[in-house]
Design a protein around this motif. Structure first.
Motif, PDB file in Angstrom:
ATOM      1  N   ALA A  86       0.837  -1.202   0.000  1.00  0.00           N
ATOM      2  CA  ALA A  86       0.000   0.000   0.000  1.00  0.00           C
ATOM      3  C   ALA A  86       0.864   1.242   0.000  1.00  0.00           C
ATOM      4  N   ALA A  87       0.412   2.240  -0.744  1.00  0.00           N
ATOM      5  CA  ALA A  87       1.084   3.540  -0.756  1.00  0.00           C
ATOM      6  C   ALA A  87       0.005   4.601  -0.820  1.00  0.00           C
ATOM      7  N   SER A  88       0.246   5.760  -0.263  1.00  0.00           N
ATOM      8  CA  SER A  88      -0.790   6.785  -0.275  1.00  0.00           C
ATOM      9  C   SER A  88      -0.184   8.164  -0.369  1.00  0.00           C
ATOM     10  N   ILE A  89      -0.988   9.039  -0.929  1.00  0.00           N
ATOM     11  CA  ILE A  89      -0.635  10.442  -1.031  1.00  0.00           C
ATOM     12  C   ILE A  89      -1.806  11.219  -0.457  1.00  0.00           C
ATOM     13  N   SER A  90      -1.578  12.184   0.365  1.00  0.00           N
ATOM     14  CA  SER A  90      -2.657  12.956   0.996  1.00  0.00           C
ATOM     15  C   SER A  90      -2.873  14.266   0.229  1.00  0.00           C
ATOM     16  N   PRO A  91      -4.142  14.671   0.015  1.00  0.00           N
ATOM     17  CA  PRO A  91      -5.376  13.986   0.386  1.00  0.00           C
ATOM     18  C   PRO A  91      -5.684  12.817  -0.546  1.00  0.00           C
ATOM     19  N   HIS A  92      -6.804  12.073  -0.261  1.00  0.00           N
ATOM     20  CA  HIS A  92      -7.112  10.849  -1.000  1.00  0.00           C
ATOM     21  C   HIS A  92      -8.491  10.925  -1.657  1.00  0.00           C
ATOM     22  N   PRO A  93      -8.657  11.681  -2.735  1.00  0.00           N
ATOM     23  CA  PRO A  93      -9.965  11.707  -3.388  1.00  0.00           C
ATOM     24  C   PRO A  93     -10.310  10.379  -4.030  1.00  0.00           C
ATOM     25  N   HIS A  94      -9.289   9.614  -4.400  1.00  0.00           N
ATOM     26  CA  HIS A  94      -9.545   8.297  -4.986  1.00  0.00           C
ATOM     27  C   HIS A  94      -8.761   7.233  -4.234  1.00  0.00           C
ATOM     28  N   ARG A  95      -9.440   6.132  -3.948  1.00  0.00           N
ATOM     29  CA  ARG A  95      -8.765   4.950  -3.411  1.00  0.00           C
ATOM     30  C   ARG A  95      -8.728   3.913  -4.525  1.00  0.00           C
ATOM     31  N   ILE A  96      -7.535   3.533  -4.942  1.00  0.00           N
ATOM     32  CA  ILE A  96      -7.340   2.603  -6.060  1.00  0.00           C
ATOM     33  C   ILE A  96      -6.858   1.269  -5.509  1.00  0.00           C
ATOM     34  N   VAL A  97      -7.514   0.171  -5.927  1.00  0.00           N
ATOM     35  CA  VAL A  97      -7.139  -1.175  -5.487  1.00  0.00           C
ATOM     36  C   VAL A  97      -6.920  -2.050  -6.721  1.00  0.00           C
ATOM     37  N   PHE A  98      -5.715  -2.598  -6.837  1.00  0.00           N
ATOM     38  CA  PHE A  98      -5.354  -3.531  -7.907  1.00  0.00           C
ATOM     39  C   PHE A  98      -5.511  -4.936  -7.316  1.00  0.00           C
ATOM     40  N   LEU A  99      -6.466  -5.698  -7.832  1.00  0.00           N
ATOM     41  CA  LEU A  99      -6.838  -6.965  -7.214  1.00  0.00           C
ATOM     42  C   LEU A  99      -5.901  -8.129  -7.539  1.00  0.00           C
ATOM     43  N   ASP A 100      -5.221  -8.066  -8.685  1.00  0.00           N
ATOM     44  CA  ASP A 100      -4.362  -9.198  -9.073  1.00  0.00           C
ATOM     45  C   ASP A 100      -3.099  -8.682  -9.769  1.00  0.00           C
ATOM     46  N   ARG A 101      -2.286  -7.991  -8.988  1.00  0.00           N
ATOM     47  CA  ARG A 101      -1.079  -7.343  -9.517  1.00  0.00           C
ATOM     48  C   ARG A 101      -0.099  -8.324 -10.152  1.00  0.00           C
ATOM     49  N   ASP A 102      -0.029  -9.547  -9.627  1.00  0.00           N
ATOM     50  CA  ASP A 102       0.938 -10.504 -10.156  1.00  0.00           C
ATOM     51  C   ASP A 102       0.569 -11.021 -11.542  1.00  0.00           C
ATOM     52  N   SER A 103      -0.599 -10.655 -12.038  1.00  0.00           N
ATOM     53  CA  SER A 103      -0.982 -11.057 -13.387  1.00  0.00           C
ATOM     54  C   SER A 103      -0.295 -10.210 -14.451  1.00  0.00           C
ATOM     55  N   LEU A 104       0.412  -9.186 -14.025  1.00  0.00           N
ATOM     56  CA  LEU A 104       1.040  -8.259 -14.964  1.00  0.00           C
ATOM     57  C   LEU A 104       2.509  -8.088 -14.593  1.00  0.00           C
ATOM     58  N   ILE A 105       3.399  -8.633 -15.431  1.00  0.00           N
ATOM     59  CA  ILE A 105       4.838  -8.530 -15.186  1.00  0.00           C
ATOM     60  C   ILE A 105       5.350  -7.304 -15.933  1.00  0.00           C
ATOM     61  N   ALA A 106       5.226  -6.164 -15.287  1.00  0.00           N
ATOM     62  CA  ALA A 106       5.608  -4.900 -15.906  1.00  0.00           C
ATOM     63  C   ALA A 106       5.727  -3.846 -14.822  1.00  0.00           C
ATOM     64  N   SER A 107       6.323  -2.737 -15.184  1.00  0.00           N
ATOM     65  CA  SER A 107       6.392  -1.602 -14.272  1.00  0.00           C
ATOM     66  C   SER A 107       5.092  -0.814 -14.381  1.00  0.00           C
ATOM     67  N   VAL A 108       4.374  -0.713 -13.272  1.00  0.00           N
ATOM     68  CA  VAL A 108       3.101   0.003 -13.258  1.00  0.00           C
ATOM     69  C   VAL A 108       3.308   1.315 -12.519  1.00  0.00           C
ATOM     70  N   ARG A 109       3.349   2.402 -13.252  1.00  0.00           N
ATOM     71  CA  ARG A 109       3.554   3.706 -12.618  1.00  0.00           C
ATOM     72  C   ARG A 109       2.290   4.116 -11.873  1.00  0.00           C
ATOM     73  N   ARG A 110       2.446   4.981 -10.898  1.00  0.00           N
ATOM     74  CA  ARG A 110       1.298   5.467 -10.157  1.00  0.00           C
ATOM     75  C   ARG A 110       0.634   6.610 -10.916  1.00  0.00           C
ATOM     76  N   PRO A 111      -0.701   6.705 -10.854  1.00  0.00           N
ATOM     77  CA  PRO A 111      -1.404   7.788 -11.561  1.00  0.00           C
ATOM     78  C   PRO A 111      -0.946   9.165 -11.081  1.00  0.00           C
ATOM     79  N   ALA A 112      -0.984  10.116 -12.012  1.00  0.00           N
ATOM     80  CA  ALA A 112      -0.481  11.471 -11.733  1.00  0.00           C
ATOM     81  C   ALA A 112      -1.571  12.348 -11.136  1.00  0.00           C
ATOM     82  N   PHE A 113      -2.223  11.836 -10.090  1.00  0.00           N
ATOM     83  CA  PHE A 113      -3.172  12.650  -9.320  1.00  0.00           C
ATOM     84  C   PHE A 113      -3.175  12.102  -7.900  1.00  0.00           C
ATOM     85  N   SER A 114      -3.666  12.886  -6.989  1.00  0.00           N
ATOM     86  CA  SER A 114      -3.660  12.489  -5.590  1.00  0.00           C
ATOM     87  C   SER A 114      -4.567  11.281  -5.385  1.00  0.00           C
ATOM     88  N   HIS A 115      -4.037  10.244  -4.703  1.00  0.00           N
ATOM     89  CA  HIS A 115      -4.783   9.008  -4.550  1.00  0.00           C
ATOM     90  C   HIS A 115      -4.120   8.156  -3.465  1.00  0.00           C
TER      91      HIS A 115
END
Length: 326
Positions: free
Chosen positions: A4-33
């Motif tokens: 888990a990682a967070s940036i304050s404030p948190h207008p969006h809570r993002i949950v990736f349910l099956d991260r291991d299904s993707l073997i790649a670098s997943v950058r974090r969205p460019a907005f507070s979340h």
């Protein structure tokens, strides 16, 4: 494992349910979340528990049906980390105003290359001849080469495509490069040179290689069954790198065992991971190749998918969602 990682404030809570299904670098969205990812998620209860309070869910293969959605009042978006969306109840999402976005145009090289690899391996009898070498037959041969399995060229043969979206078009391009004649059965007219549009009956009866490139819907489920297989030529190959549910697997196993068709190359099954009693799992035939849903999974394709995935999330947050399916 949960990260888990967070940036304050948190207008969006993002949950990736099956991260291991993707073997790649997943950058974090460019907005507070806030960001939470799980290697795997199994079962309805775990899915609902992890998505409580989430406004954006990311899923590759974790189902989100009406029963789950009814318990997730905060959910605003489902970002599917794949092209296929049959894991999501799209009608329920429309009722609840949940935006669903998928991934498009990321696999134009990897899936067609895998499709052609299956065709080549079967037409060139690679599996059968490898087995012969391992059994010592070449070593015991009285000549410099070993015969026994008829080899056929792709050049000059007829490639039939059932479905003609982006991937079907890329397979057609590769097929033409190998000297194949391309014919297509598609719902809508095709305005393109070098492609012959035919009925489904003609496609089945005249294709030397039939490759499937359809989404899985109630209309396409088991579109290839015993009757369709019986219409194909006895030397024809069936290739499926699309969705497992497009083909009646018991009918295919029977057709391959009885020699109704010449062979098949599959990368997908109706249930994944497959159950031990799947009729295709126990086939030990040189004219059948089964790979574990890896056609999409080149390193280049997975990274492009990851980039598009986060782009979809960012577009939704900006109020201009893209790649929307519901």
């Amino acid at each position: 494992m949960t990260v888990a990682a967070s940036i304050s404030p948190h207008p969006h809570r993002i949950v990736f349910l099956d991260r291991d299904s993707l073997i790649a670098s997943v950058r974090r969205p460019a907005f507070s979340h806030s960001w939470e990812e799980h290697a795997h998620t199994r079962g309805r209860e775990q899915t609902v528990a992890r998505l409580q309070g989430a406004s954006i869910a990311i899923t590759n293969k974790v189902p989100l049906r009406a029963a789950e959605l009814a318990q997730l009042p905060d959910l605003q978006m489902i970002a599917v980390a794949a092209t296929g969306t049959d894991i999501v109840d799209l009608a329920a999402c429309r009722e609840r105003g949940i935006v669903v976005a998928n991934i498009r145009d990321y696999a134009r090289a990897t899936v067609p290359e895998h499709t052609l690899a299956l065709m080549l391996a079967l037409r060139r009898q690679l599996i059968a001849y490898r087995a012969d070498v391992e059994a010592g037959l070449w070593q015991a041969s009285d000549r410099f080469c070993l015969f026994g399995h008829p080899i056929r060229d792709l050049a000059g043969s007829r490639l039939g495509l059932l479905g003609y979206g982006a991937l079907g078009k890329s397979v057609a391009q590769l097929g033409r490069a190998f000297g194949m004649q391309v014919q297509v059965h598609n719902r809508s007219p095709i305005q393109e040179g070098g492609v012959t549009q035919v009925s489904l009956d003609d496609l089945l009866a005249t294709s030397d290689v039939l490759s499937l490139h359809l989404p899985l819907t109630e209309a396409t489920r088991n579109i290839i069954g015993a009757q369709e297989l019986a219409r194909m030529q006895p030397t024809a190959l069936l290739i499926n790198t699309a969705r497992g549910g497009l083909v009646d697997e018991a009918a295919l196993a029977d057709a391959l065992t009885r020699g109704v068709i010449g062979g098949a190359g599959f990368d997908v099954l109706s249930k994944e991971p497959p159950l031990p009693d799947n009729p295709l799992l126990n086939l030990r035939l040189p004219n059948f190749i089964l790979t574990p849903h890896t056609a999409w999974a080149s390193g280049e394709a997975m990274q492009k998918l990851a980039d598009i995935l986060i782009g979809n999330v960012e577009a939704f947050e900006r109020g201009v969602p893209v790649n929307v399916v519901a």
